[in-house]
Design a protein around this motif. Structure first.
Motif, PDB file in Angstrom:
ATOM      1  N   LEU A  26       0.615  -0.894  -0.223  1.00 43.52           N
ATOM      2  CA  LEU A  26      -0.380   0.222   0.201  1.00 43.52           C
ATOM      3  C   LEU A  26       1.277   1.209   0.525  1.00 43.52           C
ATOM      4  N   PRO A  27       0.615   1.783  -1.229  1.00 44.27           N
ATOM      5  CA  PRO A  27       1.416   2.972  -1.090  1.00 44.27           C
ATOM      6  C   PRO A  27       0.953   4.265   0.930  1.00 44.27           C
ATOM      7  N   ALA A  28       2.616   4.424   1.230  1.00 46.95           N
ATOM      8  CA  ALA A  28       2.701   4.532   1.848  1.00 46.95           C
ATOM      9  C   ALA A  28       2.814   6.425   1.912  1.00 46.95           C
ATOM     10  N   ASN A  29       3.700   6.732   1.722  1.00 47.02           N
ATOM     11  CA  ASN A  29       4.238   8.169   1.377  1.00 47.02           C
ATOM     12  C   ASN A  29       4.208   9.143  -0.217  1.00 47.02           C
ATOM     13  N   SER A  30       4.248   9.258  -0.866  1.00 47.53           N
ATOM     14  CA  SER A  30       4.827   9.265  -1.938  1.00 47.53           C
ATOM     15  C   SER A  30       5.798  11.050  -2.088  1.00 47.53           C
ATOM     16  N   TYR A  31       6.358  11.061  -3.560  1.00 47.99           N
ATOM     17  CA  TYR A  31       7.466  12.534  -3.242  1.00 47.99           C
ATOM     18  C   TYR A  31       6.584  13.215  -3.436  1.00 47.99           C
ATOM     19  N   GLU A  32       5.428  13.227  -4.376  1.00 47.32           N
ATOM     20  CA  GLU A  32       4.130  14.803  -4.683  1.00 47.32           C
ATOM     21  C   GLU A  32       4.599  15.155  -2.870  1.00 47.32           C
ATOM     22  N   PHE A  36       9.422  11.830  -0.276  1.00 52.90           N
ATOM     23  CA  PHE A  36       9.695  10.491  -0.277  1.00 52.90           C
ATOM     24  C   PHE A  36       8.630   9.467  -1.003  1.00 52.90           C
ATOM     25  N   LYS A  37       8.950   8.513  -1.176  1.00 49.94           N
ATOM     26  CA  LYS A  37       8.220   7.759  -1.756  1.00 49.94           C
ATOM     27  C   LYS A  37       8.833   5.813  -0.736  1.00 49.94           C
ATOM     28  N   GLU A  38       7.327   5.610   0.103  1.00 47.39           N
ATOM     29  CA  GLU A  38       7.621   4.826   0.937  1.00 47.39           C
ATOM     30  C   GLU A  38       6.399   3.577   0.842  1.00 47.39           C
TER      31      GLU A  38
END
Length: 161
Positions: A26-32, A36-38
């Motif tokens: 599941l997407p937790a964090n995004s660059y936008e 950062f992506k997590e």
């Protein structure tokens, strides 16, 4: 020294034990939004390649996090049991001389050929625990010496059954 990679890639559509949900990413964090992506990874402890903790079957035994990493390092021998449906004490005793010089015994079952197929979770080779419990002292002293505290608890549990 040879290092054997026994792992499979974790993916949402990988085989899991019947009745168990597959891994979730599941997407937790995004660059936008966060810079950062997590990804949140959620899965059951028996997903893919794993090691059963003694506590998986016996309430008073250790979980894997309670065992030091050094317990999982050592010399091993691989026994080809792909032609067997049961691994008995007698089978292990017949290989006693070879097994005395190693810390671990790995069983090659050939089951990787069934990965992703419906029969992967049926009729796989297993330890014959009735046979092993009949000669528990032999198994304890020769094959499980790396886990003495855990197995002493198991031995006490087995003796009460």
């Amino acid at each position: 020294m040879n290092i054997l990679d026994l792992t499979y890639v974790i993916s949402p559509d990988m085989p899991v034990y019947p009745g168990t949900e597959g891994p979730k990413f599941l997407p937790a964090n995004s660059y936008e939004k966060d810079g950062f992506k997590e990804t949140l990874l959620s899965m059951y402890s028996h997903t893919g390649t794993h090691m059963d903790a003694p506590a998986h079957l016996f309430a008073q035994c250790s979980t894997l996090d309670a065992l030091p990493a050094s317990r999982f390092c050592g010399r091993a021998v691989v026994l080809d049991v792909s032609h067997r449906t049961s691994i008995t004490t007698e089978y292990l005793q017949a290989r006693g001389e070879m097994l005395r010089s190693v810390d671990f015994v790995l069983f090659y079952t050939g089951w990787e050929q069934k990965w992703g197929k419906p029969d992967y979770f049926s009729a796989f080779p297993v330890m014959d625990f009735i046979s092993i419990l009949r000669r528990f002292d032999f198994i304890l002293s020769k094959y499980f010496s790396r886990f003495p505290k855990t197995l002493l608890k198991f031995r006490k549990f087995a003796a009460t059954k």
